[in-house]
Design a protein around this motif. Structure first.
Motif, PDB file in Angstrom:
ATOM      1  N   TYR A  65      -6.721  -5.553   2.409  1.00 40.66           N
ATOM      2  CA  TYR A  65      -7.359  -5.058   1.181  1.00 40.66           C
ATOM      3  C   TYR A  65      -8.421  -4.008   1.506  1.00 40.66           C
ATOM      4  O   TYR A  65      -8.515  -2.965   0.842  1.00 40.66           O
ATOM      5  CB  TYR A  65      -7.996  -6.222   0.408  1.00 40.66           C
ATOM      6  N   ILE A  77       0.849  -1.197   0.000  1.00 42.37           N
ATOM      7  CA  ILE A  77       0.000   0.000   0.000  1.00 42.37           C
ATOM      8  C   ILE A  77       0.878   1.238   0.000  1.00 42.37           C
ATOM      9  O   ILE A  77       1.716   1.429   0.883  1.00 42.37           O
ATOM     10  CB  ILE A  77      -0.934   0.023   1.222  1.00 42.37           C
ATOM     11  N   GLU A  78       0.670   2.086  -0.971  1.00 39.96           N
ATOM     12  CA  GLU A  78       1.470   3.305  -1.099  1.00 39.96           C
ATOM     13  C   GLU A  78       1.230   4.234   0.095  1.00 39.96           C
ATOM     14  O   GLU A  78       0.098   4.445   0.524  1.00 39.96           O
ATOM     15  CB  GLU A  78       1.094   4.042  -2.386  1.00 39.96           C
ATOM     16  N   LYS A 124      -6.722  -0.827   2.348  1.00 38.18           N
ATOM     17  CA  LYS A 124      -6.222  -0.210   1.118  1.00 38.18           C
ATOM     18  C   LYS A 124      -7.337   0.544   0.395  1.00 38.18           C
ATOM     19  O   LYS A 124      -7.160   1.715  -0.012  1.00 38.18           O
ATOM     20  CB  LYS A 124      -5.655  -1.295   0.199  1.00 38.18           C
ATOM     21  N   GLU A 125      -8.490  -0.080   0.269  1.00 38.26           N
ATOM     22  CA  GLU A 125      -9.628   0.572  -0.403  1.00 38.26           C
ATOM     23  C   GLU A 125     -10.144   1.740   0.433  1.00 38.26           C
ATOM     24  O   GLU A 125     -10.568   2.770  -0.103  1.00 38.26           O
ATOM     25  CB  GLU A 125     -10.732  -0.454  -0.651  1.00 38.26           C
ATOM     26  N   LEU A 160      -8.386   3.699   2.392  1.00 40.13           N
ATOM     27  CA  LEU A 160      -7.476   4.852   2.256  1.00 40.13           C
ATOM     28  C   LEU A 160      -7.711   5.594   0.941  1.00 40.13           C
ATOM     29  O   LEU A 160      -7.532   6.819   0.884  1.00 40.13           O
ATOM     30  CB  LEU A 160      -6.022   4.377   2.334  1.00 40.13           C
ATOM     31  N   LYS A 161      -8.135   4.884  -0.081  1.00 36.36           N
ATOM     32  CA  LYS A 161      -8.465   5.530  -1.349  1.00 36.36           C
ATOM     33  C   LYS A 161      -9.689   6.428  -1.196  1.00 36.36           C
ATOM     34  O   LYS A 161      -9.792   7.496  -1.804  1.00 36.36           O
ATOM     35  CB  LYS A 161      -8.731   4.489  -2.441  1.00 36.36           C
ATOM     36  N   ALA A 162     -10.644   5.956  -0.397  1.00 34.68           N
ATOM     37  CA  ALA A 162     -11.929   6.663  -0.266  1.00 34.68           C
ATOM     38  C   ALA A 162     -11.915   7.723   0.814  1.00 34.68           C
ATOM     39  O   ALA A 162     -12.759   8.641   0.798  1.00 34.68           O
ATOM     40  CB  ALA A 162     -13.039   5.645   0.008  1.00 34.68           C
ATOM     41  N   TYR A 163     -11.005   7.632   1.762  1.00 39.06           N
ATOM     42  CA  TYR A 163     -11.041   8.479   2.956  1.00 39.06           C
ATOM     43  C   TYR A 163     -10.538   9.880   2.675  1.00 39.06           C
ATOM     44  O   TYR A 163      -9.513  10.079   2.024  1.00 39.06           O
ATOM     45  CB  TYR A 163     -10.185   7.852   4.048  1.00 39.06           C
ATOM     46  N   LYS A 164     -11.258  10.851   3.179  1.00 44.05           N
ATOM     47  CA  LYS A 164     -10.865  12.255   3.066  1.00 44.05           C
ATOM     48  C   LYS A 164     -10.489  12.744   4.463  1.00 44.05           C
ATOM     49  O   LYS A 164     -11.359  13.040   5.287  1.00 44.05           O
ATOM     50  CB  LYS A 164     -12.009  13.108   2.509  1.00 44.05           C
TER      51      LYS A 164
END
Length: 396
Positions: free
Chosen positions: A385, A309-310, A388-389, A391-395
């Motif tokens: 997983y 995860i980046e 990871k998803e 962190l993509k969605a979290y603001k």
């Protein structure tokens, strides 16, 4: 209106348990929660311990001795001898979990406003025990960049005052999984002897060391007879968290004699749980070999998946079954609550332990979480997983 004590108001919330209402809310909405937040192993308790309770035919469930039964303490001493730790039964007090052992220890060695130095991050309940005893925790910071190794001994030296009573470590560490080396223990031994302090070691994860590394106990170090205190527990070693049996161990006779007075005030440790715990000491070595192998596999999978995860920074544990991960977010408390309230992947989410609660220094650990890898590998892969998803969605 009657008022609550200042001590009560200062008592910290558990970073592990405070999110439970949000997890329960998620479950009521039909969301599956994968629990990475608590060190409750899914490993089976040794059958020998379960059978000892099933086959017990006592007519009266009576008090035990305050310090624990003679036969149990003798067997504990034999267990330690197998681990090159040589103590007598009278050096041991059986307690209601490692938590009570820590509480008795703090009450025995320190008065209100005295100080205990602890490398942070540390087991969150150390804050609670210290608050209950009116003791000041003085943190010395360890860093994720060094895998949470022992801070330079000079940093400890700077913090020692006339009120300092002890240095407390957890080895291997909760929440970091760090395993202190023999050399690091020797450095601590030298400084506590120099300043006439106690060295307390929470060694409940002694069996769980990885990569060929061995645990070195403070009671293996010569010359610490008056300084060393071990806190121990059956909870994780035998996957018996609900037994609530621990013990404190010291060759310092004055310490043991005084701690026993605290133990007398609570009468005795639980009788049935002692029966199970005594039987557990006969668990074959193969049990521990298999458990270690499983935890190594889980650790390797978890660390490997997290590193994909980046933006994540992760420490690599050498013992116990926890790791600290630093996330690309502003506040892990907010993130952890959001995971439970507002996010899921195909009806699943994760519960983590925000790491700020494992620090005493305000502002540290706010981007970090503790993960307990006490679940099967497939579940850990799924959990990472979801993170990871998320962190993509979290603001943030």
């Amino acid at each position: 209106m009657p008022t609550i004590s200042r001590k009560g108001l200062l008592m910290p919330e558990s970073p592990i348990r405070k999110l439970v209402p949000f997890a329960e809310g998620a479950k009521k909405r039909g969301v599956k929660v994968i629990h990475l937040n608590i060190g409750q192993p899914d490993i089976k308790t040794p059958q020998i311990a379960i059978d000892a309770i099933k086959n017990c035919d006592m007519d009266i469930l009576a008090y035990s001795r305050t310090e624990g039964s003679d036969t149990y303490r003798e067997k504990i001493a034999q267990y330690y001898a197998k681990n090159d730790i040589h103590v007598l039964a009278q050096d041991i007090i059986v307690t209601t979990g490692g938590s009570e052992a820590l509480s008795f220890t703090m009450g025995t060695i320190a008065d209100a406003e005295d100080e205990i130095i602890i490398p942070e991050p540390f087991y969150a309940n150390y804050n609670g025990f210290a608050t209950a005893a009116g003791i000041k925790v003085v943190p010395v910071v360890s860093h994720i960049e060094s895998n949470f190794a022992l801070p330079p001994i000079e940093e400890f030296e700077k913090l020692i005052t006339p009120n300092t009573k002890a240095i407390l470590i957890c080895n291997p560490g909760n929440p970091t999984g760090y395993l202190y080396s023999r050399e690091e223990i020797k450095k601590l031994a030298k400084i506590v002897k120099k300043h006439n302090l106690f060295l307390i070691a929470d060694e409940v994860y002694r069996e769980f060391t990885y990569d060929g590394k061995e645990h070195y106990s403070i009671l293996q170090e010569e010359g610490l007879e008056e300084n060393a205190i071990i806190v121990d527990s059956v909870s994780k070693r035998y996957s018996m968290c609900g037994a609530r049996i621990g013990y404190l161990v010291s060759r310092n006779k004055e310490f043991v004699k005084t701690a026993l007075k605290f133990a007398q005030a609570r009468l005795s440790p639980p009788t049935y749980a002692q029966i199970a715990s005594e039987a557990a000491l006969d668990t074959p070595q193969e049990y521990f070999d298999d458990v270690k192998k499983e935890y190594v596999a889980r650790r390797n999978v978890l660390i490997s998946e997290l590193k994909k995860i980046e933006g994540i920074k992760v420490a690599e544990p050498q013992g116990a079954f926890y790791c600290i991960a630093e996330l690309p977010i502003d506040n892990s408390d907010t993130f952890a609550q959001w995971l439970l309230e507002d996010f899921n992947v195909d009806g699943e989410t994760v519960m983590v332990a925000p790491a700020a609660g494992f620090y005493a220094t305000e502002g540290l650990g706010t981007k970090q979480i503790r993960i307990a890898y006490v679940l099967e590998k497939e579940e850990l892969i799924r959990a990472v997983y979801i993170i990871k998803e998320a962190l993509k969605a979290y603001k943030s």
